[in-house]
Design a protein around this motif. Structure first.
Motif, short mmCIF file in Angstrom:
data_model
loop_
_atom_site.label_atom_id
_atom_site.label_comp_id
_atom_site.label_asym_id
_atom_site.label_seq_id
_atom_site.Cartn_x
_atom_site.Cartn_y
_atom_site.Cartn_z
N LEU A 298 0.89 -1.04 -0.01
CA LEU A 298 -0.05 -0.14 0.15
C LEU A 298 0.76 1.14 0.01
N LYS A 299 0.33 2.22 -0.75
CA LYS A 299 1.01 3.54 -0.70
C LYS A 299 0.02 4.55 0.24
N ILE A 300 0.82 5.18 1.12
CA ILE A 300 -0.10 6.15 2.00
C ILE A 300 0.26 7.54 1.56
N GLU A 301 -1.01 8.11 1.40
CA GLU A 301 -1.27 9.51 0.84
C GLU A 301 -1.68 10.38 2.14
N VAL A 302 -1.01 11.29 2.60
CA VAL A 302 -1.60 12.15 3.55
C VAL A 302 -2.06 13.25 2.86
N VAL A 303 -3.69 13.44 2.97
CA VAL A 303 -4.24 14.44 2.21
C VAL A 303 -4.39 15.74 3.06
N ALA A 304 -4.80 15.48 4.65
CA ALA A 304 -4.63 16.85 5.28
C ALA A 304 -4.13 16.33 6.89
N GLU A 305 -3.58 17.27 7.57
CA GLU A 305 -3.07 17.11 8.70
C GLU A 305 -3.17 18.08 9.57
N GLY A 306 -2.94 18.12 11.02
CA GLY A 306 -3.10 18.92 12.10
C GLY A 306 -4.80 19.30 12.33
N LEU A 307 -5.65 18.33 12.08
CA LEU A 307 -6.64 18.60 12.56
C LEU A 307 -6.99 17.87 13.86
N SER A 308 -7.83 18.55 14.79
CA SER A 308 -7.92 17.99 15.93
C SER A 308 -8.97 17.00 16.39
N HIS A 309 -8.49 15.76 16.57
CA HIS A 309 -9.17 14.63 16.90
C HIS A 309 -10.57 14.41 15.62
N PRO A 310 -9.94 14.27 14.37
CA PRO A 310 -11.03 14.25 13.36
C PRO A 310 -11.80 12.92 13.63
N TRP A 311 -12.98 12.86 13.30
CA TRP A 311 -13.95 11.88 14.10
C TRP A 311 -14.79 11.34 12.71
N SER A 312 -15.12 12.20 11.81
CA SER A 312 -15.74 11.47 10.50
C SER A 312 -15.47 12.21 9.29
N ILE A 313 -15.82 11.68 8.14
CA ILE A 313 -15.60 12.26 6.90
C ILE A 313 -17.10 11.62 5.94
N ALA A 314 -17.22 12.66 4.96
CA ALA A 314 -18.27 12.74 4.00
C ALA A 314 -17.84 13.18 2.88
#
Length: 379
Positions: free
Chosen positions: A34-50
């Motif tokens: 697998l290749k890991i792609e970091v899309v965004a960072e520095g978020l405070s405890h991200p919980w969900s994505i839509a």
């Protein structure tokens, strides 16, 4: 079914323990690199994505911010109009889901912890998303009664194929409430898209059980997804010390907590003598010892064909992804954990989702959390 670690393939990268995932890292699993792609960072405890039809993504931060990702860039400004949330303990801004007809009505749903003088509870708000703001917001459900304490809000939502909205509500750290029908705590509720009660909910007309309740005896489900063939709702549920569960959610069933469990109290004392009882639904799979399962998804994409139809689970305590094979024979589902991976990175996996184009996305539940994609390394 008891899942142990013996014989499981484990990928360990010791020098990366507790390190953030880095762009262009690669990870070897049993079947794929697998290749890991970091899309965004520095978020405070991200919980969900839509995933929006436009190709953008909405992400909740437990602190109370709703964020937008556009073309793999995090918009610098939070979306306006999010309700005030009680970001205490395990509470805060939790799930975000789109209305099934979002392309026409732009409606989104947020679950969150709410505080008043009467205590804390789980709420659901519906609003129209337009021009980087929420409009016409209305609270459509509130779990009652309220109580003190910052644990076990549940908060995971999913729409089924018929357009009904399901919401998990934890026992709020008071286990006996999960068996009390006049209490929303420790249940999964089923609603119309406007928050009203479907006439065919299993306890409508039963004065001892609230009309919204679809199932009872749930400790703290924090993952829900649809089975790709049957459309059934499946959930992952936190046990105590052991007894994490995968369940198929069916109308009117009692999933047993705390009358039955494979776990024990955190101090090691017994919760109950029973791991099963007549009239109470046993899990399809349980983890003992606990991994603390979070978001779940059935994989149906083309990038990893050997995983098609399998269940992928995030985990908080053990900081990993669990891959579970699912088969059906003679009227029964059979689940077997096949592999654990990603634990060498030491990141709490809050959610795992498959986007409409078949890509796997992860959220890491950290103070500086990340939004991550997993792709085949040979792309």
């Amino acid at each position: 079914m008891r899942v142990t670690r013996a014989g499981l393939f484990s990928v360990l990268i010791g020098w990366l323990v507790s390190a953030p995932l880095q762009a262009d890292m690669q990870l070897q699993t049993e079947e794929y690199r697998l290749k890991i792609e970091v899309v965004a960072e520095g978020l405070s405890h991200p919980w969900s994505i839509a995933f929006l039809p436009s190709g953008e993504q909405l992400v909740t931060e437990r602190d109370g911010r709703l964020r937008l990702i556009q073309k793999d860039q995090l918009h610098p400004d939070p979306i306006a109009g999010v309700p005030e949330v009680a970001a205490t303990g395990q509470g805060g801004l939790l799930d975000v889901v789109l209305h099934p007809d979002f392309e026409n009505n732009q409606l989104i749903y947020l679950s969150y912890a709410d505080a008043t003088d009467a205590g804390l509870t789980t709420r659901v708000m519906r609003a129209r998303f337009q021009d980087h703001a929420l409009h016409d917001a209305e609270m459509i459900f509130e779990a009652l009664p309220r109580s003190s304490g910052g644990r076990h809000f549940g908060g995971r939502m999913v729409f089924d194929q018929a357009g009904f909205l399901y919401l998990s509500i934890g026992d709020r750290g008071e286990m006996e409430r999960a068996q009390q029908g006049d209490d929303h705590a420790g249940s999964i509720v089923r609603l119309h898209d406007d928050g009203s009660v479907p006439a065919d909910n299993p306890f409508v007309g039963d004065a001892a059980v609230r009309d919204e309740i679809y199932t009872l005896g749930n400790r703290n489900p924090q993952g829900m997804t649809l089975h790709p063939q049957t459309g059934d709702i499946w959930s992952s549920e936190h046990g105590a010390r052991g007894g994490d569960e995968i369940n198929r959610i069916m109308a009117g069933l009692n999933y047993g907590w705390p009358e039955v469990t494979h776990g024990v109290n955190y101090i090691g004392t017994k919760i109950t003598e029973h791991s099963e009882l007549p009239g109470m639904e046993s899990p399809l799979l349980h983890w003992t010892p606990s991994i603390a399962p979070s978001g779940i998804t059935f994989y149906t994409g083309d990038d990893f064909p050997a995983w098609q139809g399998q269940l992928l689970n995030g985990a908080l305590k053990d900081r990993l992804i669990s891959r579970v094979s699912v088969s059906y024979a003679q009227g029964e589902y059979h689940l077997q954990e096949e592999e654990r991976f990603l634990q060498g990175f030491g990141q709490r996996i809050r959610d795992i989702r498959q986007s409409p184009d078949g890509i796997l996305w992860l959220l890491t539940d950290e103070t500086r959390g990340q939004v991550v994609r997993l792709r085949p390394a040979n792309e």
